[in-house]
Design an enzyme around this catalytic site. Structure first.
Site, short mmCIF file in Angstrom:
data_model
loop_
_atom_site.label_atom_id
_atom_site.label_comp_id
_atom_site.label_asym_id
_atom_site.label_seq_id
_atom_site.Cartn_x
_atom_site.Cartn_y
_atom_site.Cartn_z
N ASP A 192 -12.63 9.00 -7.21
CA ASP A 192 -12.23 7.82 -7.81
C ASP A 192 -12.67 8.20 -9.26
OD1 ASP A 192 -11.31 5.56 -8.94
OD2 ASP A 192 -12.52 4.24 -7.63
N ARG A 222 2.15 -6.77 -9.80
CA ARG A 222 2.62 -5.91 -8.21
C ARG A 222 2.65 -7.05 -7.15
NH1 ARG A 222 -2.72 -3.24 -5.68
NH2 ARG A 222 -4.33 -5.09 -5.88
N HIS A 246 0.55 3.34 -10.64
CA HIS A 246 -0.53 3.63 -9.67
C HIS A 246 0.27 4.73 -8.51
CE1 HIS A 246 -3.86 3.46 -6.76
NE2 HIS A 246 -4.35 2.45 -7.20
N ARG A 254 0.76 -1.10 0.00
CA ARG A 254 -0.21 -0.01 0.20
C ARG A 254 0.78 1.27 -0.07
NH1 ARG A 254 -4.87 0.53 -1.39
NH2 ARG A 254 -5.53 -1.30 -0.27
N GLU A 303 -2.77 8.83 -11.36
CA GLU A 303 -2.22 7.45 -11.96
C GLU A 303 -2.34 7.53 -13.48
OE1 GLU A 303 -4.76 4.37 -10.19
OE2 GLU A 303 -4.95 5.64 -8.73
#
Length: 295
Positions: A208, A108, A177, A73, A267
């Protein structure tokens, strides 16, 4: 930071780059006269970047989990070869959409190989590689070579190049990201998210959104830190803007409840409905370059 709690090995690769093993995972620690940075080989994940005499550019969660399984994170996770939930991505095979496939792809959550590292008085260059395997083909049935290149100086460039090493064309979507460190939501504004409206965007609540007409350069202004982070992108077709705000932060076990106050995700992204086709034997590169200018 927690990923360096138990260092068991440290190898000097160049004058400015060390390879560190901590809790069974490998990290690259960069200490250059122009900047410091760190990269996890799990995920080819940039964890930090701080130019000399600057505030940190990249945000990392104080509660991030470094176990070699869960995506980290914060930093700059690499979303590939799809972005968002697998079931919503047109780049994922129909059968995969009925099963539990990882959100944002598998890059990732994969362990990458260090290809090369070099440094001089001007910069450091690091290249990491991920190639197809029986496990990756269970998730995504294509042959590929994915190269993440990091150029670290007073600026940072990340080049993510997707090589199609198979005989058939494939589509992919992706994102760098990026979590940016901010002083406080009230102090920041953004220019360039939509070329048709150059009005700065402020951070006032959960966001978002997909900006489908971004400028090549996005500017994140922070009045409290008295600087602007310039984000120059190539190879993307949208910008995704995200902050989970208070309720979202509380839902994440790996983010402090107030973590939303000091992070802002901008992003460079290739979304599924605008997926990039890479023909056999060819490649495509997604690039972001970060720089800081005082205000």
């Amino acid at each position: 930071m927690s990923y360096l709690d138990t260092i068991t090995e440290e190898i000097k690769l160049t004058e400015h780059i060390n390879l560190i093993t901590s809790n069974g995972l490998k990290y690259l620690s960069i200490a250059h006269p122009k900047a410091t940075a760190s990269i996890s080989l799990f995920g080819a994940h940039l964890l930090s970047f701080t130019p000399t005499n600057s505030a940190p550019v990249i945000w990392m969660s104080d509660d991030a989990i470094f176990n070699g399984v869960k995506a980290i994170r914060g930093g700059v996770p690499i979303c590939w070869p799809w972005f968002g939930p697998a079931k919503e991505s047109p780049t994922v095979q129909p059968l995969a959409k009925t099963q539990e496939y990882p959100s944002h792809g598998f890059a990732r959550n994969s362990h990458w190989q260090l290809l090369s590292s070099q440094s001089n008085d001007d910069s450091c260059l690091i290249r990491l590689q991920l190639t197809d395997s029986p496990e990756s083909k269970r998730l995504w049935p294509h042959s590929f070579n994915l190269i993440a290149e990091f150029i670290i100086s007073d600026t940072l460039t990340i080049n993510l190049t997707t090589y199609n090493t198979g005989n058939d064309n494939f589509d992919y979507s992706s994102a760098l990201h990026s979590y940016f460190q901010i002083s406080h939501p009230d102090a920041v504004s953004v220019d360039g998210l939509d070329q048709s409206t150059q009005t700065p965007r402020t951070l006032t609540g959960e966001v978002d959104i997909v900006c489908e007409n971004p400028s090549a350069t996005i500017a994140l202004h922070d009045e409290q830190l008295q600087h602007t982070i310039n984000i120059e992108n190539e190879g993307n077709n949208v910008m995704v803007v995200w902050n989970p705000w208070e309720s979202g932060a509380k839902a994440f076990a790996d983010m402090p409840d107030d973590g939303y106050k000091t992070m802002f995700c901008l992003e460079p992204t290739i979304i599924g409905k605008k997926a990039v086709t890479v023909t056999a034997g060819h490649s495509h590169t997604l690039t972001t370059t970060l720089s800081v200018t005082p205000r």
